[in-house]
Design an enzyme around this catalytic site. Sequence first.
Site, mmCIF file in Angstrom:
data_model
loop_
_atom_site.group_PDB
_atom_site.id
_atom_site.type_symbol
_atom_site.label_atom_id
_atom_site.label_comp_id
_atom_site.label_asym_id
_atom_site.label_seq_id
_atom_site.Cartn_x
_atom_site.Cartn_y
_atom_site.Cartn_z
ATOM 1 N N HIS A 49 -2.247 -5.607 51.534
ATOM 2 C CA HIS A 49 -2.831 -6.402 52.445
ATOM 3 C C HIS A 49 -4.222 -6.106 52.524
ATOM 4 O O HIS A 49 -4.907 -7.188 52.947
ATOM 5 C CB HIS A 49 -2.144 -5.723 53.818
ATOM 6 C CG HIS A 49 -2.871 -6.718 55.032
ATOM 7 N ND1 HIS A 49 -2.123 -7.829 55.508
ATOM 8 C CD2 HIS A 49 -3.709 -6.315 56.032
ATOM 9 C CE1 HIS A 49 -2.606 -8.212 56.391
ATOM 10 N NE2 HIS A 49 -3.525 -7.399 56.869
ATOM 11 N N HIS A 95 -0.494 -12.386 61.155
ATOM 12 C CA HIS A 95 0.117 -11.429 61.809
ATOM 13 C C HIS A 95 1.665 -11.511 61.830
ATOM 14 O O HIS A 95 2.128 -11.436 63.039
ATOM 15 C CB HIS A 95 -0.501 -11.543 63.143
ATOM 16 C CG HIS A 95 -1.047 -9.743 63.137
ATOM 17 N ND1 HIS A 95 -0.972 -9.153 64.344
ATOM 18 C CD2 HIS A 95 -1.708 -9.032 62.626
ATOM 19 C CE1 HIS A 95 -1.572 -8.085 64.514
ATOM 20 N NE2 HIS A 95 -2.016 -7.900 63.141
#
Length: 743
Positions: A49, A95
């Site tokens: 990430h 998200h």
Amino acid sequence: MIPNEPKITPELVAQHGLKPDEYARFLALMGREPTITELGIVSAMWNEHCSYKSSKVHLKTLPTKGPRVIHGPGENAGVVDIGDGDVVVFKMESHNHPSYIEPYQGATTGVGGILRDVFTMGARPIACLNALRFGAPDHPKTRHLVHGVVAGIGGYGNSFGVPTVGGQVGFHERYNGNCLVNAMAVGIAKKDLIFTSEATGVGLPIVYLGSKTGRDGIHGATMASAEFDADSEEKRPTVQVGDPFAEKLLLEACLEIMARGCVVAIQDMGAAGLTCSAVEMGAKGDLGVELILDNVPCREPGMTAYEMMLSESQERMLMVLHPEKEQEARDIFTRWGLDFAVVGHTTDTLRFVIKHKGEVKADMPIKDLGDQAPEYNRPWVTPEKRPDNAALAPTIARLAAEKAPDSAAALVKLIGSPDFCSRRWVWEQYDHLILGNTVQKPGGDAAVVRVNDGPKGLALTSDVTPRYVEADPFEGGKQAVAECWRNLTATGALPIALTDNLNFGNPEKPEIMGQFALAIKGIGEAARVLDFPVVSGNVSLYNETLGRAILPTPTIGGVGLLADVADSASISFKADGETIILIGKTEGWLAASAWLAICCGSEEGAPPPVDLVVEKRNGDFVRDLVLKRRVSAVHDLSDGGLVIALAEMAMAGNRGAAITALPPGLSEPAALFGEDQARYILTAGVDEAQRILSEATAAGVPARIIGATGGDSLRLPGIAPVSVAALSAAHEHWLPAYMAEGV
């Protein structure tokens, strides 16, 4: 070793997401065994990430520069010049994992995070968009996720005070175990007041700003770098909790101290919290950083250095300030009721040093944390080529004969299906008019918002067709960019730059990595040909549950520029008796089409090819007509083909049309539902339409008159008329009825 700290074992290393060879690389970098805090820091910095270790090699091929681009990828958000001393600042981020585990909080903190990325650059947010993907409607969790995510997006954006003006919502069983929540924010700043994260100067104060630090979100970035398993629900504690009112205060305080000249560098505490923000600020400026964690404002007692460094509590910023402006900045933040704490200073050591309770908890080479992160050129394979439209024609004919309803019924079925029905139930939960600058609200090709007091404006959209990318990642990547470009063009806006959110499965699987690599290649080619540079973005990998990946979903968020919002076009039919013009060539491409999937139950075949030169030629021609106010309505053709576009224009204008000439030489389904690219529907007065046809011929743009507006139904050759009222009833029914079932 620090007393009372856990022993670093292979099991502990694995729990932090580091593979044995990565840990060996880290040991060589450190020259000793790490502390638990150092292990936590590197796990945050080196996960997928934050480090983009599987995607960097491909992302470097994207076109990121252009005459308008001021800041491309690498900053919190992209910055593009829109003239008059103004810039537009925008980015899209995912998200996904948090929203599946805790849909309301996952979505709210997604919106909050992307807003911070924009105002960290010195911009005031003016609009939000999103792109949402959920599982099959009959999956037991889908309704719960839709309700929570939509409520979360509305709850944060509405409370913060920014309009949510556009987006996408899609359903497919491949998202059953892993929904997608992609959030985009757009802001406006002055060109000479842009702020970056690059720290400069030695001995300058590093200041913590905003809300207090808690234990929420610890290992959130690491969770986002792994696929889900049967225990995914246990990851609920890694989801952050948002506070939009605190973020609004943070925005105002940040913009005020920026305007007062207090700020040297600024970084949002997003993924990996204090760790990532401090490392990035120091490393970009070729400086060291020393943090004293005793000064960090905490809302929970007894927090350790490890917890403080990895917490992803929301509404927090880290800044390097001019020392002489420290008190002025403190006074501003105190007045706004926010924490302000000097937690460290810059050094000339190129070390990242963390101290807590008189002990050194971490001492690491700061640049190597980023520069020496693993970078993989993972093996990948080209997906098996699917049959094109011609090769699939016998299968399509058979399926049509066996399963497809007649064209009138197919139109009603499509327009009322989960993927085509009205999203009004969604966007009416968002305040899309706050700030008073929304010119075109959700429901058209792209939203249009006024810049400041106008007349200048921006067109905004987000687009992707995942079934195309699944069928052919290269063509699907091209098409996502081309459709975004078309949607902006249809309003009359000049597309100036894009952001992306690249959602894929496990990159360690060669077939998934092949999807990613080829989609990037397609996106890059389209961006180059269409003069549509990529200025920001996000990569979200490991979107899998129990080994099953989502559809590859490279969402493209686009921004277009209008000199005067009064010149913009919308999709609605405006008056009776206007001529309807079809721009672009129709060959009747039904492979991988919505009609084939929804009406025939098949997702077979290759997607329609995208000729980028033709896209640009046709789009530039249409945009010129819009800006000269020669056409009254414009709509691009995409999912569902010609008849869906006509139905959407009719419903938007509450006005019917008589289509007298379908594209020749094609079967009825191919002419009506084919998804050939580079096409638009225009309406114009009768005389103007003839002039447009003559000019199109001279420009080499295919154009033909296919009918006229008027009446209360959509009438097509050989097909039973369908009233606009019946279309609207089918279109508006499904989503509210579906969501009401769970009440």
